[in-house]
Structure formats: C-alpha cells, structure tokens
Design a protein around this motif. Structure first.
Motif, PDB file in Angstrom:
ATOM      1  N   LEU A 134      -6.789  39.265   5.290  1.00  0.00           N
ATOM      2  CA  LEU A 134      -7.420  37.993   4.978  1.00  0.00           C
ATOM      3  C   LEU A 134      -8.606  37.774   5.911  1.00  0.00           C
ATOM      4  O   LEU A 134      -8.631  38.299   7.026  1.00  0.00           O
ATOM      5  CB  LEU A 134      -6.421  36.849   5.136  1.00  0.00           C
ATOM      6  N   PHE A 138      -6.430  31.809   2.657  1.00  0.00           N
ATOM      7  CA  PHE A 138      -5.123  32.333   2.269  1.00  0.00           C
ATOM      8  C   PHE A 138      -4.997  32.239   0.750  1.00  0.00           C
ATOM      9  O   PHE A 138      -5.703  31.458   0.105  1.00  0.00           O
ATOM     10  CB  PHE A 138      -4.008  31.524   2.933  1.00  0.00           C
ATOM     11  N   ALA A 142       0.920  30.487  -0.445  1.00  0.00           N
ATOM     12  CA  ALA A 142       1.051  31.558   0.543  1.00  0.00           C
ATOM     13  C   ALA A 142       2.485  31.671   1.050  1.00  0.00           C
ATOM     14  O   ALA A 142       3.212  30.682   1.177  1.00  0.00           O
ATOM     15  CB  ALA A 142       0.108  31.298   1.715  1.00  0.00           C
ATOM     16  N   TYR A 148       1.164  38.437   6.566  1.00  0.00           N
ATOM     17  CA  TYR A 148      -0.289  38.541   6.412  1.00  0.00           C
ATOM     18  C   TYR A 148      -0.947  39.123   7.659  1.00  0.00           C
ATOM     19  O   TYR A 148      -0.476  38.936   8.792  1.00  0.00           O
ATOM     20  CB  TYR A 148      -0.892  37.166   6.130  1.00  0.00           C
ATOM     21  N   HIS A 150      -5.020  39.491   9.441  1.00  0.00           N
ATOM     22  CA  HIS A 150      -6.278  38.746   9.461  1.00  0.00           C
ATOM     23  C   HIS A 150      -7.376  39.591  10.095  1.00  0.00           C
ATOM     24  O   HIS A 150      -7.145  40.261  11.114  1.00  0.00           O
ATOM     25  CB  HIS A 150      -6.097  37.448  10.256  1.00  0.00           C
ATOM     26  N   ASP A 161      -0.910  37.917  11.493  1.00  0.00           N
ATOM     27  CA  ASP A 161      -0.774  36.468  11.517  1.00  0.00           C
ATOM     28  C   ASP A 161       0.670  36.111  11.875  1.00  0.00           C
ATOM     29  O   ASP A 161       1.599  36.860  11.550  1.00  0.00           O
ATOM     30  CB  ASP A 161      -1.095  35.866  10.148  1.00  0.00           C
ATOM     31  N   TYR A 177      -0.220  28.708  10.493  1.00  0.00           N
ATOM     32  CA  TYR A 177      -0.310  30.104  10.912  1.00  0.00           C
ATOM     33  C   TYR A 177      -1.129  30.190  12.198  1.00  0.00           C
ATOM     34  O   TYR A 177      -2.146  29.511  12.345  1.00  0.00           O
ATOM     35  CB  TYR A 177      -0.988  30.970   9.842  1.00  0.00           C
ATOM     36  N   GLY A 249      -4.191  27.253  -0.674  1.00  0.00           N
ATOM     37  CA  GLY A 249      -4.567  28.267   0.315  1.00  0.00           C
ATOM     38  C   GLY A 249      -5.730  27.857   1.188  1.00  0.00           C
ATOM     39  O   GLY A 249      -6.156  28.614   2.063  1.00  0.00           O
TER      40      GLY A 249
END
Length: 272
Positions: A134, A138, A142, A148, A150, A161, A177, A249
């Motif tokens: 990402l 998001f 999510a 996830y 990042h 994350d 997050y 998101g």
C-alpha cells in the motif's frame, strides 16, 4: 525571502481536517470497491519542523544551521491521473509550507484499483517501486489484522503495517494502523539538497550538541581518525498512525512523525 533554501530534516505533523473532497467520497461512494478514475482528494496537516539551512552548514555557521520549532503547514493531494483497466496511475503531491517557503515533493504510483496495492505500471510510465504494498490508501473494508505492507518513498522500503484496534473519527468507525520505518534514505529528491560530506572542523564543532550516546562515541581520538571531509549517510525514520474509515479505506485522520538523520562511521559503527 532569504536566498537560502532550508532543507527539512525533522518534521512532525498531525492532520487538522480532511477536506470536503474526502468527506464527499464518504457520502457518495461508501461501498465502492474499485478506486474511481476521478479520485482527487486533498488533506491538510499542521505542526512544527526543525529546518537545516545547508548553505549555513557548509559555511560553518553552526549557530544558524538549525532552526527548531518552526510552525509549518502541509498540503497533500492524491489524485488518479489515468486508469488502465484494473490499474490506476496515482499522483501523490506533498507540499510543506514553512514561512514564505514552499517545499514540494511529488511521487507517482501504479496501484491495483481493487486491492490498492502497488502493481506493474503501464508502458513507459515511471513509478515508485511499491509493487505489492500500500502507498496512499487502504482498500475498502480493510482487514483488521497485520496482513498489509506499506511502501515508504523516502527510504524506498516496504515495511509491515501493525493493526492496533478500532476507534471513531468524525462520527465514522475506523481501523487504526501504525506504520514504522527506519532505513537508509534512497529517495533522490530527499538526498539532493543534503551534503554528502562535511569538513572535519565543522563536524568537531557539532559534536558537543550531539548528546548521549552519540556524543560520547565521538571521542577526540575517534574524531582525529575520521577522514577530512567526513562522509555522511542518511537514515530515514518515521512513524505514521492512520485512522482508516472501515467502509472506504480513506484515512480520515493521521498523525505523522518524520525525520532524516545524518550518520557517519565512527569506530566501525554508524553514528548519528
């Protein structure tokens, strides 16, 4: 305006308010799963920064090389510039305003319009190497877990994350997050204004202000053993806490702490 162009080496910012564009998206597309081709959102931040005046530093003017507690505002605009099937080309422009100066930074990403993760770009389109991670948003709905990753543009690294729970922001249910980064700076835009080396005499004048334990490590003997000029590397460190709307998101609120730390090798160890 001064002829000097300071470089921001420490920046701590917090979101003031998401703009109407972001609020509108929450109203008109709460259940959209595919990133719209007309996405264009701006958020505003405010905080304080420590500015490094690289011209003063090179001239040995250590008294004026650093300015702390400078009020700043930051505008961040994220917009889709083109779509190619399930791929969107996303432009992320960050502009820091410090007094009369504006310091812009622009990054371009190719992202999957569903997952919001970095993907292969269209032919002849230069983008950040964020594949699989990402970057600017998001996905809708999510996952509430640590699944996830990042992408950090300053260090060009991909980090995990960390999901920390749920909260409410602006009357919306959000996932929280935390994203932490500590890695060498690789972004050419960040490195360009920073000195690659400093005269040993200037480094010696900075040692008293280093504090512990860095200052203790740079003993007179170790300082004498350093080359002249002293080569520098840079470490990018940041912590971002994102309050992400559970339906869209979109990060309704964020707190961001970023800094770039100069380092050099002392007795075989990188020392800030």
């Amino acid at each position: 305006m001064s002829a000097r162009r300071p470089t921001i080496v420490l920046i701590t910012v917090a979101v003031i308010l998401a703009t109407a564009a972001a609020v509108l998206r929450l109203v008109v597309a709460p259940n959209a799963t595919k990133l719209p081709g007309d996405t264009d959102q701006t958020v505003h931040y405010a905080g304080e920064a420590t500015l490094l005046d690289s011209d003063a530093l090179r001239a040995g003017d250590t008294a004026h090389a650093l300015r702390s507690g400078v009020p700043i505002t930051v505008d961040r605009r994220v917009r889709v510039t083109s779509t190619h099937g399930d791929t969107a080309v996303l432009e992320d422009v960050l502009t820091v305003h410090a007094g009369e100066q504006s310091l812009p930074s622009s990054k371009t990403y190719a992202i999957d319009r569903g997952s919001r993760k970095g993907t292969s770009p269209p032919a002849s389109t230069p983008v950040e190497p964020s594949r699989g991670a990402l970057s600017a948003a998001f996905p809708p709905d999510a996952a509430q877990d640590d699944s996830y990753t990042h992408y950090d543009a300053t260090t060009r690294s991909i980090v995990q994350d960390r999901y920390t729970g749920t909260a409410q922001r602006e009357g919306r249910e959000v996932n929280v997050y935390e994203i932490k980064v500590s890695a060498p700076v690789k972004d050419p835009e960040t490195l360009e204004p920073l000195p690659s080396a400093l005269p040993k005499k200037l480094v010696a004048s900075l040692v008293p202000g280093l504090g512990s334990p860095a200052g203790a490590r740079v003993t007179p003997a170790e300082l004498s053993a350093l080359p002249d000029p002293v080569p520098l590397g840079y470490l990018g460190q940041s912590t971002l806490v994102a309050y992400v709307d559970q339906q869209t998101g979109i990060a309704i609120d964020q707190s961001v702490s970023r800094r770039v730390v100069a380092t050099t090798s002392v007795a075989g160890a990188q020392t800030p």
